[in-house]
Design a protein around this motif. Structure first.
Motif: not given
Length: 735
Positions: A108-116
Motif C-alpha cells: 500500500v502506497i499511502p496518501d501522503a507518500f509524495s508529500e512526505k
C-alpha cells in the motif's frame, strides 16, 4: 563372503519378482533426488506467478511549484515489471483477497507518500513509508520472496529519489561552481578588502573618534549659530531699511546734481567770460600811458570783474560742498559696515574723490583770481615807480588773467566731460549696487527661516550621528576581533585549500552525477565457481540424501542376514551381505548421478569425479546403514532414520552452517552428510584438491569405523539383537 554375494545375485537374477523389486529399489532413490532438484531448479524465476496486490492511495504533492506523484509513477513502472503477478486494486479488496489466500502479499502506497518525500527541501524532512501486508500461513517461502519484492520496490523508489535529488543538488553545485568561477575576482578582491580592513582598523578607530569629537564641536557651533539667527534677521531688516534710505538719498543727489549742473555750467561760463573780460581789459590798457586816475579806474574795473568771477566760483564751490556734505551725512547715518554698506561706501568714496578734485580745481581758480586782485592793487603803488613797472605788472596781470581764463575753460571742459558724467556714473553704479544688495538681503531674509529649519534638522541628525558614532566606538572591540578572526580564517583556508580546486570540485556534469547516485556502487560479480541455477546448487544435497534414502530402503526390504548362517562365521556373514548391499547401492548411485548429467542435464564442472565421488559416498553410507541394521537389527533401523533426520538439518546442505542453531553447529563435524555434500559440491562447481582430500579422509574414517564395528561386534551383539527382534515380532506389530 564370495559365496554369500554370488548366491544373492543368483537369486535376484533367477527370480523375476526379486528382479523387479531390486530394480525399483535401484531407481526409487533417484526419483527422490530428481523431483526435488527439478522442483528447486530456479524457483525465483517463477515469482511472476505469485499474485501481489498494489494499492495506490498517493494524492501527489507540489514541491516548489512542481507537481510530483511518486505513487502514480510507481504504478506505471510496475505495469511493465514481471517480477510478480501485480494486481492493482483498492485497499478493501486487497485485504479481503489477502485473508482468503488469493494474494500472497499487499503493498500500500499511502496518501501522503509524495508529500512526505517533498519535505526533503524543508527544514524538517519526514520519511515516507510503504505499507506491506503478508499472509504467512499460505506458504513458508512465499512471504520471504514477496518481502524481498517489497524491499526491491522501496529500494527502487529510494534509488530514483536519491538520484533525482542528488542530480538536482549536482546541478546546483555546478551552477554554484560556475558562479564562483565568475565571481573569483570579486572573491579575491573581498579577501584583499578584509586584509586591508584589518590593516586600517586602528586608523578607522582614530577617524571615528575624531568624527565623534568634531560632531560635538559642530553641535556647539550650530547652537551658537542658532542663537545668532534672530540677530541676523534683525540686521537684515535694518540693512534693508538703510539700503532704501541710501537709495532715496542717491536719487535725491542725482536729482540735485541734475538741477545744479546747468547752474554750475552757467556760473563757470560767466567766470570764464569775466576772466576773458579782465584779460581783454588789461590788454586794452596795457600800452596806454596811465595816470593815477586811470590806474584807479583800471584797478576798479579789474576788481569788479574779478569779484564777479569769485562770486560765481563761490556759487560753484557751495554747490559742490553741498553734495559733499550730503555724502558725509549719508556715511554718518549708516555707520554699520554690512555688505550692502560696503558696496554703498565704495560708490560714495569714488563720488567724494571726484567732488574733492573739483573743489581743489575751484580753489586754484580762486587763488588765480585773488592773485589778479592783489596784483591790481599794486598798480597804484607802482604807478609812482615807473611806467615800465606798470607795463610789467599789466603784462603779468594779462598772463595771469589769461591763465585763469584758460584754466576756467579747461575746468569747464573737464567738468562737462569727466566730473559730471563720472559723478552720475558713480551714482548709477551705487544705485545698481544697492539694488543688487537689496535683492541679496531680501533673499537672505527669506532664507533665514529655512536656515533655521536646516540647522534644527542638522542638529537632530547630528545628535543621531553622535549616537551612531558612539555605538560604533563601543562596538569597535567586537568588530576588530571578528575582522581579525575572519582575516586569520581566510589565511588558514588559503593555506589548507585552493579555491580553484573547490570550483573544479563543484563544477560537474549533473546528468553524470544523477546517474552516479542512482547506482553509486555497481556490483561486479566475479564467480570463482559458477553455478548455473538454484537446482544445480541443491544437486549435491539431494543426491547425497537420495543415496542415504536408497540405503534405508534396502535395509528395510532386504534381509541383512544370509540364508544359512550356520555355515559362515559372523564377519563372513557381515562382509558377504555388505557386498550385496554395496553393489546395489552402486547401481543406485549410477542411476542418480548419470540421470543428473543426462536426464536433468545439470551443468556439473567435473562429471567423472561427480560419478566417482557418488560411488564412494554410496559405499560409506551403505556401510553405515547396513552395519547399524546388521549389528543392532530393528534398533539399527531406527538409528539410521534418526541419523538421517539429524543430517538433513545439521549438514549445511540447505542453509549455511553459521545460520544453524548451536546444537546443529556442534554436531556438524560428526555427520557424514557434511563431508559427502561438500565433496559433491567440489565436483559440481570446481575441485579444490585440499578440500577433496579432507572430505575423502573424513568419509574414509566413517567407513573404517563402521566396518570395524561390523566385523568385530556383529558376533558378540548379534545374539542379543536377535532376541530383541524375536520379542518384538511376538507382539504381532513388527515383521
Amino acid at each position: 563372503m564370495w559365496k554369500i554375494f554370488a548366491r544373492d545375485w543368483k537369486s535376484i537374477s533367477t527370480n523375476w519378482v526379486a528382479m523387479i523389486l531390486i530394480g525399483g529399489l535401484i531407481v526409487l532413490p533417484s526419483l527422490y533426488a530428481w523431483f526435488n532438484i527439478k522442483a528447486s531448479w530456479d524457483p525465483y524465476s517463477q515469482t511472476d506467478q505469485l499474485p501481489v496486490a498494489v494499492v495506490n492511495e498517493d494524492e501527489g504533492a507540489t514541491v516548489r511549484g512542481t507537481e510530483i506523484d511518486v505513487g502514480k509513477d510507481l504504478v506505471e513502472e510496475l505495469k511493465g515489471n514481471d517480477s510478480f503477478d501485480w494486481q492493482f486494486t483498492d485497499r478493501e479488496t486487497a485485504m479481503d483477497q489477502l485473508e482468503y489466500g488469493d494474494y500472497y502479499a499487499v503493498i500500500v502506497i499511502p496518501d501522503a507518500f509524495s508529500e512526505k518525500l517533498g519535505t526533503v527541501v524543508s527544514d524538517q524532512p519526514e520519511k515516507s513509508n510503504v505499507e506491506y501486508y503478508v499472509n504467512e500461513k499460505i506458504n513458508a517461502i512465499a512471504p520471504k520472496i514477496t518481502e524481498k519484492g517489497a524491499s526491491v520496490i522501496v529500494d527502487q523508489i529510494t534509488k530514483e529519489f536519491v538520484s533525482e535529488v542528488n542530480g538536482t543538488v549536482a546541478e546546483l553545485f555546478n551552477e554554484l561552481g560556475l558562479e564562483l568561477e565568475k565571481d573569483l575576482p570579486d572573491i579575491k578582491r573581498f579577501e584583499e578588502y578584509v586584509f586591508k580592513l584589518e590593516e586600517n582598523l586602528p586608523e578607522i578607530y582614530d577617524l571615528i573618534s575624531g568624527a565623534y569629537d568634531d560632531s560635538q564641536n559642530a553641535a556647539s557651533i550650530i547652537n551658537d549659530v542658532q542663537g545668532l539667527l534672530p540677530r541676523a534677521d534683525q540686521v537684515t531688516r535694518e540693512s534693508l531699511g538703510t539700503i532704501d534710505e541710501t537709495t532715496s538719498f542717491l536719487n535725491e543727489a542725482e536729482q540735485r546734481l541734475n538741477e545744479v549742473a546747468p547752474r554750475v555750467e552757467a556760473d563757470l561760463k560767466k567766470a570764464q567770460q569775466t576772466a576773458e573780460d579782465v584779460n581783454s581789459f588789461i590788454n586794452d590798457v596795457q600800452s596806454v600811458d596811465l595816470d593815477l586816475t586811470g590806474v584807479t579806474e583800471l584797478k576798479d574795473g579789474i576788481n569788479q570783474r574779478t569779484s564777479e568771477a569769485l562770486e560765481q566760483l563761490n556759487t560753484v564751490e557751495n554747490l559742490l560742498k553741498q553734495v559733499q556734505e550730503q555724502q558725509q551725512q549719508n556715511g554718518e547715518e549708516n555707520p554699520e559696515n554690512g555688505e550692502e554698506n560696503q558696496n554703498q561706501q565704495t560708490g560714495s568714496e569714488a563720488s567724494q574723490e571726484t567732488v574733492n578734485q573739483a573743489l581743489k580745481e575751484v580753489e586754484r581758480i580762486r587763488e588765480g583770481l585773488q592773485s589778479v586782485q592783489n596784483d591790481t592793487g599794486r598798480l597804484e603803488e607802482q604807478l609812482k615807480d615807473s611806467q615800465t613797472e606798470i607795463d610789467q605788472t599789466l603784462t603779468t596781470l594779462e598772463e595771469k588773467s589769461g591763465e585763469t581764463a584758460d584754466r576756467i575753460d579747461a575746468f569747464l571742459t573737464e567738468y562737462k566731460e569727466n566730473i559730471e558724467p563720472k559723478f552720475l556714473q558713480e551714482i548709477n553704479q551705487a544705485q545698481q549696487t544697492l539694488s543688487d544688495a537689496r535683492s541679496i538681503l531680501t533673499e537672505a531674509q527669506s532664507t533665514i527661516p529655512q536656515i533655521s529649519q536646516i540647522l534644527g534638522s542638522t542638529e537632530s541628525n547630528l545628535a543621531e550621528g553622535q549616537d551612531i558614532l558612539e555605538y560604533m566606538l563601543n562596538e569597535y572591540p567586537y568588530v576588530n576581533e571578528k575582522v581579525n578572526q575572519m582575516a586569520d580564517r581566510i589565511r588558514e583556508i588559503q593555506g589548507e585549500t585552493d579555491i580553484n580546486e573547490i570550483i573544479e570540485l563543484l563544477k560537474n556534469d549533473p546528468e553524470a552525477e544523477e546517474s552516479f547516485f542512482k547506482e553509486p556502487v555497481s556490483l561486479s560479480k566475479n564467480t570463482r565457481f559458477p553455478i548455473e541455477n538454484y537446482g544445480t546448487g541443491m544437486t549435491p544435497f539431494y543426491t547425497v540424501l537420495a543415496l542415504w534414502v536408497g540405503a534405508l530402503l534396502l535395509v528395510s526390504l532386504l534381509s541383512t542376514e544370509p540364508v544359512h548362517t550356520s555355515e559362515y562365521r559372523s564377519y563372513e556373514q557381515y562382509l558377504g551381505k555388505l557386498a550385496t548391499f554395496v553393489s546395489i547401492g552402486f547401481l543406485q548411485t549410477l542411476v542418480v548421478t548419470l540421470g543428473n548429467l543426462f536426464f536433468l542435464k545439470i551443468g556439473i564442472a567435473e562429471s567423472l569425479y561427480f560419478v566417482l565421488f557418488g560411488l564412494g559416498i554410496s559405499f560409506v553410507f551403505m556401510t553405515i546403514v547396513f552395519t547399524l541394521v546388521s549389528v543392532l537389527g530393528d534398533v539399527g533401523k531406527a538409528g539410521a532414520i534418526v541419523f538421517l533426520v539429524l543430517q538433513i538439518a545439521g549438514s549445511g546442505g540447505t542453509y549455511p552452517v553459521a545460520l544453524l542453531p548451536e546444537f546443529f553447529q556442534n554436531i556438524h563435524p560428526f555427520l557424514p552428510f557434511s563431508y559427502a555434500v561438500d565433496l559433491l559440491r567440489e565436483a559440481v562447481g570446481g575441485i579444490v584438491q585440499a578440500r577433496v582430500k579432507t572430505d575423502v579422509i573424513r568419509l574414509s574414517i566413517f567407513a573404517g569405523v563402521f566396518l570395524a564395528i561390523g566385523i568385530f561386534l556383529k558376533g558378540p551383539l548379534h545374539e542379543n539383537s536377535r532376541k530383541l527382534m524375536k520379542k518384538s515380532r511376538e507382539s504381532g506389530l513388527f515383521h
